[in-house]
Write a protein that holds these residues in place. Structure first.
Motif, PDB file in Angstrom:
ATOM      1  N   ILE A  44       0.816  -1.212   0.000  1.00 50.39           N
ATOM      2  CA  ILE A  44       0.000   0.000   0.000  1.00 50.39           C
ATOM      3  C   ILE A  44       0.849   1.262   0.000  1.00 50.39           C
ATOM      4  CG2 ILE A  44      -0.235   0.234   2.513  1.00 50.39           C
ATOM      5  CD1 ILE A  44      -3.219   0.937   1.960  1.00 50.39           C
ATOM      6  N   ASP A  45       2.095   1.151   0.463  1.00 51.88           N
ATOM      7  CA  ASP A  45       2.939   2.340   0.533  1.00 51.88           C
ATOM      8  C   ASP A  45       3.848   2.485  -0.685  1.00 51.88           C
ATOM      9  OD1 ASP A  45       4.569   0.204   1.090  1.00 51.88           O
ATOM     10  OD2 ASP A  45       5.564   1.127   2.810  1.00 51.88           O
ATOM     11  N   ARG A  46       3.564   1.720  -1.756  1.00 47.97           N
ATOM     12  CA  ARG A  46       4.317   1.834  -3.010  1.00 47.97           C
ATOM     13  C   ARG A  46       3.321   1.947  -4.160  1.00 47.97           C
ATOM     14  NH1 ARG A  46       9.115   3.277  -1.866  1.00 47.97           N
ATOM     15  NH2 ARG A  46       9.828   2.555  -3.914  1.00 47.97           N
ATOM     16  N   GLY A  47       3.505   2.894  -5.002  1.00 46.24           N
ATOM     17  CA  GLY A  47       2.602   3.048  -6.138  1.00 46.24           C
ATOM     18  C   GLY A  47       1.500   4.042  -5.845  1.00 46.24           C
ATOM     19  N   SER A  48       1.022   4.695  -6.907  1.00 45.79           N
ATOM     20  CA  SER A  48       0.080   5.811  -6.730  1.00 45.79           C
ATOM     21  C   SER A  48      -1.248   5.401  -6.108  1.00 45.79           C
ATOM     22  CB  SER A  48      -0.167   6.480  -8.084  1.00 45.79           C
ATOM     23  OG  SER A  48      -0.804   5.601  -8.991  1.00 45.79           O
ATOM     24  N   ALA A  49      -1.746   4.185  -6.409  1.00 47.94           N
ATOM     25  CA  ALA A  49      -3.051   3.774  -5.872  1.00 47.94           C
ATOM     26  C   ALA A  49      -3.024   3.716  -4.349  1.00 47.94           C
ATOM     27  CB  ALA A  49      -3.453   2.425  -6.450  1.00 47.94           C
ATOM     28  N   SER A  86      -1.737   4.249 -15.519  1.00 44.97           N
ATOM     29  CA  SER A  86      -0.347   3.809 -15.587  1.00 44.97           C
ATOM     30  C   SER A  86       0.163   4.108 -16.992  1.00 44.97           C
ATOM     31  CB  SER A  86      -0.223   2.314 -15.287  1.00 44.97           C
ATOM     32  OG  SER A  86      -0.539   2.048 -13.935  1.00 44.97           O
ATOM     33  N   LEU A  87       1.314   4.760 -17.098  1.00 43.79           N
ATOM     34  CA  LEU A  87       1.827   5.187 -18.382  1.00 43.79           C
ATOM     35  C   LEU A  87       3.345   5.351 -18.316  1.00 43.79           C
ATOM     36  CD1 LEU A  87       0.759   8.932 -18.768  1.00 43.79           C
ATOM     37  CD2 LEU A  87       0.412   7.635 -16.690  1.00 43.79           C
ATOM     38  N   PHE A  88       3.950   5.531 -19.464  1.00 42.20           N
ATOM     39  CA  PHE A  88       5.406   5.645 -19.524  1.00 42.20           C
ATOM     40  C   PHE A  88       5.900   7.088 -19.467  1.00 42.20           C
ATOM     41  CE2 PHE A  88       4.701   1.533 -21.792  1.00 42.20           C
ATOM     42  CZ  PHE A  88       5.354   0.726 -20.871  1.00 42.20           C
ATOM     43  N   GLU A  89       5.042   8.037 -19.846  1.00 37.88           N
ATOM     44  CA  GLU A  89       5.407   9.447 -19.814  1.00 37.88           C
ATOM     45  C   GLU A  89       4.256  10.249 -19.246  1.00 37.88           C
ATOM     46  OE1 GLU A  89       6.397  10.556 -23.791  1.00 37.88           O
ATOM     47  OE2 GLU A  89       8.394   9.633 -23.718  1.00 37.88           O
ATOM     48  N   ALA A  90       4.573  11.273 -18.449  1.00 36.45           N
ATOM     49  CA  ALA A  90       3.543  12.132 -17.866  1.00 36.45           C
ATOM     50  C   ALA A  90       4.017  13.580 -17.921  1.00 36.45           C
ATOM     51  CB  ALA A  90       3.244  11.714 -16.435  1.00 36.45           C
ATOM     52  N   PRO A  91       3.990  14.189 -19.123  1.00 34.80           N
ATOM     53  CA  PRO A  91       4.480  15.560 -19.255  1.00 34.80           C
ATOM     54  C   PRO A  91       3.624  16.585 -18.520  1.00 34.80           C
ATOM     55  CG  PRO A  91       3.444  14.816 -21.294  1.00 34.80           C
ATOM     56  CD  PRO A  91       3.552  13.627 -20.410  1.00 34.80           C
ATOM     57  N   ASP A  92       2.364  16.236 -18.258  1.00 37.55           N
ATOM     58  CA  ASP A  92       1.464  17.170 -17.571  1.00 37.55           C
ATOM     59  C   ASP A  92       0.752  16.426 -16.433  1.00 37.55           C
ATOM     60  OD1 ASP A  92      -0.388  19.031 -16.731  1.00 37.55           O
ATOM     61  OD2 ASP A  92      -0.944  19.664 -18.758  1.00 37.55           O
ATOM     62  N   GLU A  93       1.399  16.367 -15.281  1.00 33.17           N
ATOM     63  CA  GLU A  93       0.830  15.651 -14.133  1.00 33.17           C
ATOM     64  C   GLU A  93      -0.514  16.220 -13.711  1.00 33.17           C
ATOM     65  OE1 GLU A  93       3.443  15.545 -10.827  1.00 33.17           O
ATOM     66  OE2 GLU A  93       4.926  14.248 -11.772  1.00 33.17           O
ATOM     67  N   VAL A 119       1.043  10.647  -7.290  1.00 29.53           N
ATOM     68  CA  VAL A 119       1.873  10.321  -8.442  1.00 29.53           C
ATOM     69  C   VAL A 119       3.054   9.486  -7.958  1.00 29.53           C
ATOM     70  CG1 VAL A 119       3.254  11.221 -10.360  1.00 29.53           C
ATOM     71  CG2 VAL A 119       1.229  12.483  -9.577  1.00 29.53           C
ATOM     72  N   SER A 120       3.388   8.444  -8.693  1.00 28.51           N
ATOM     73  CA  SER A 120       4.546   7.621  -8.343  1.00 28.51           C
ATOM     74  C   SER A 120       5.347   7.333  -9.616  1.00 28.51           C
ATOM     75  CB  SER A 120       4.121   6.314  -7.682  1.00 28.51           C
ATOM     76  OG  SER A 120       3.370   5.500  -8.582  1.00 28.51           O
ATOM     77  N   TYR A 121       6.643   7.135  -9.435  1.00 27.11           N
ATOM     78  CA  TYR A 121       7.544   6.881 -10.556  1.00 27.11           C
ATOM     79  C   TYR A 121       8.309   5.576 -10.320  1.00 27.11           C
ATOM     80  CZ  TYR A 121       6.735  11.549 -12.426  1.00 27.11           C
ATOM     81  OH  TYR A 121       6.151  12.671 -12.981  1.00 27.11           O
ATOM     82  N   GLY A 122       8.018   4.570 -11.133  1.00 26.74           N
ATOM     83  CA  GLY A 122       8.769   3.325 -11.104  1.00 26.74           C
ATOM     84  C   GLY A 122       8.679   2.533  -9.821  1.00 26.74           C
ATOM     85  N   GLU A 123       7.605   2.687  -9.050  1.00 26.07           N
ATOM     86  CA  GLU A 123       7.503   1.997  -7.763  1.00 26.07           C
ATOM     87  C   GLU A 123       6.887   0.610  -7.879  1.00 26.07           C
ATOM     88  OE1 GLU A 123       5.802   4.343  -4.668  1.00 26.07           O
ATOM     89  OE2 GLU A 123       7.326   5.903  -4.839  1.00 26.07           O
ATOM     90  N   ILE A 124       6.017   0.399  -8.837  1.00 34.70           N
ATOM     91  CA  ILE A 124       5.400  -0.916  -9.051  1.00 34.70           C
ATOM     92  C   ILE A 124       6.119  -1.676 -10.157  1.00 34.70           C
ATOM     93  CG2 ILE A 124       3.279  -2.129  -9.659  1.00 34.70           C
ATOM     94  CD1 ILE A 124       3.267  -0.796  -6.883  1.00 34.70           C
ATOM     95  N   ALA A 125       6.487  -0.966 -11.196  1.00 38.38           N
ATOM     96  CA  ALA A 125       7.249  -1.556 -12.305  1.00 38.38           C
ATOM     97  C   ALA A 125       8.216  -0.499 -12.817  1.00 38.38           C
ATOM     98  CB  ALA A 125       6.309  -2.012 -13.411  1.00 38.38           C
ATOM     99  N   PRO A 126       9.412  -0.899 -13.202  1.00 35.92           N
ATOM    100  CA  PRO A 126      10.399   0.073 -13.687  1.00 35.92           C
ATOM    101  C   PRO A 126       9.850   0.896 -14.854  1.00 35.92           C
ATOM    102  CG  PRO A 126      11.413  -2.071 -13.361  1.00 35.92           C
ATOM    103  CD  PRO A 126       9.941  -2.269 -13.200  1.00 35.92           C
ATOM    104  N   SER A 127      10.121   2.201 -14.814  1.00 35.99           N
ATOM    105  CA  SER A 127       9.761   3.139 -15.888  1.00 35.99           C
ATOM    106  C   SER A 127       8.270   3.426 -15.984  1.00 35.99           C
ATOM    107  CB  SER A 127      10.255   2.639 -17.260  1.00 35.99           C
ATOM    108  OG  SER A 127      11.646   2.433 -17.241  1.00 35.99           O
ATOM    109  N   VAL A 128       7.459   2.855 -15.107  1.00 33.04           N
ATOM    110  CA  VAL A 128       6.012   3.083 -15.161  1.00 33.04           C
ATOM    111  C   VAL A 128       5.617   4.170 -14.175  1.00 33.04           C
ATOM    112  CG1 VAL A 128       3.733   2.078 -14.775  1.00 33.04           C
ATOM    113  CG2 VAL A 128       5.487   0.771 -15.968  1.00 33.04           C
ATOM    114  N   ILE A 129       4.874   5.150 -14.655  1.00 34.39           N
ATOM    115  CA  ILE A 129       4.381   6.254 -13.831  1.00 34.39           C
ATOM    116  C   ILE A 129       2.928   5.963 -13.469  1.00 34.39           C
ATOM    117  CG2 ILE A 129       3.938   8.740 -13.754  1.00 34.39           C
ATOM    118  CD1 ILE A 129       6.035   8.933 -16.087  1.00 34.39           C
ATOM    119  N   GLY A 130       2.570   6.205 -12.233  1.00 36.61           N
ATOM    120  CA  GLY A 130       1.197   6.024 -11.787  1.00 36.61           C
ATOM    121  C   GLY A 130       0.594   7.338 -11.328  1.00 36.61           C
TER     122      GLY A 130
END
Length: 231
Positions: A142-147, A205-212, A175-186
């Motif tokens: 629960i303490d890793r990843g945006s959900a 879940s996506l690979f790029e988030a230019p506008d959070e 917002v999380s960066y690479g916490e559940i899977a490498p290179s994946v943004i949540g």
């Protein structure tokens, strides 16, 4: 206790009433309670509380950790399955709209227990050149990843919480960066009007988030719409 406590009358079972009170109490205390605390909260003798908890344990509706603190058990998952089916039915069109709007993988996540969240539903974009793929049923800390961070941010601040949780509480989404899977943004937001202990979130879940902020507002709006349907 429940915000709207049930008034016991002569046509009701006091024992069952007390057992259900324990479950309702544990919902609001995801870190667990001691037997003495439970007895005091529901207003019964410690011996009575012990018998009630032992019965709930036998049905896997609550459990004790190594510190003898009592929390909700995994047996509730099986009981909740029909409710989760309804939740998936209501959430699917919202997730489909969200993934078409953002061209990112959308997900519905539920709180499994005090330490874990579970991926209940995944909707993948149809037109994106590439996208993130997960399997439904996946369980994560629960303490890793945006959900999970969004769910923790829906609860009152804790002294030792991560900075990302504090920030999510202020923004309304995590917002999380690479916490559940490498290179994946949540990017996730909790469904409003749900108890944090039994939280539900909608996210991307996506690979790029230019506008959070744009993505954050999209998941907040989706979560709000699902919350309205669940009222």
């Amino acid at each position: 206790m429940s915000e709207n406590p049930v008034q016991l009358d002569s046509g009701m079972s006091k024992t069952l009433h007390n057992g259900l009170e324990i479950l309702e109490l544990l919902v609001t205390h995801p870190r667990g309670l001691t037997l003495t605390e439970i007895a005091e909260e529901i207003g019964v003798h410690r011996t009575v509380a012990h018998r009630l908890v032992r019965t709930l344990e036998a049905h896997r509706l609550c459990r004790r950790d190594r510190f003898k603190r009592i929390s909700l058990g995994n047996g509730l998952v099986r009981l909740a399955e029909p409710v989760e089916q309804d939740l998936r039915t209501l959430a699917r069109p919202i997730l489909e709209e969200l993934t078409e709007l953002t061209q990112a993988t959308a997900h519905l996540v539920v709180r499994e227990n005090e330490r874990q969240v579970r991926m209940l539903m995944i909707v993948e974009p149809r037109q994106a050149r590439m996208h993130v793929s997960f399997r439904p049923g996946q369980v994560d800390p629960i303490d890793r990843g945006s959900a999970g961070l969004a769910m923790l941010a829906a609860a009152p601040a804790a002294p030792d919480e991560r900075a990302e949780i504090t920030r999510a509480r202020g923004r309304g989404f995590a917002v999380s960066y690479g916490e559940i899977a490498p290179s994946v943004i949540g990017v996730s937001a909790t469904v409003p009007d749900r108890d944090p202990a039994g939280g539900v979130s909608i996210g991307l879940s996506l690979f790029e988030a230019p506008d959070e902020d744009r993505l954050g507002h999209a998941v907040v709006d989706a979560a709000r719409r699902l919350g309205q349907l669940l009222r």
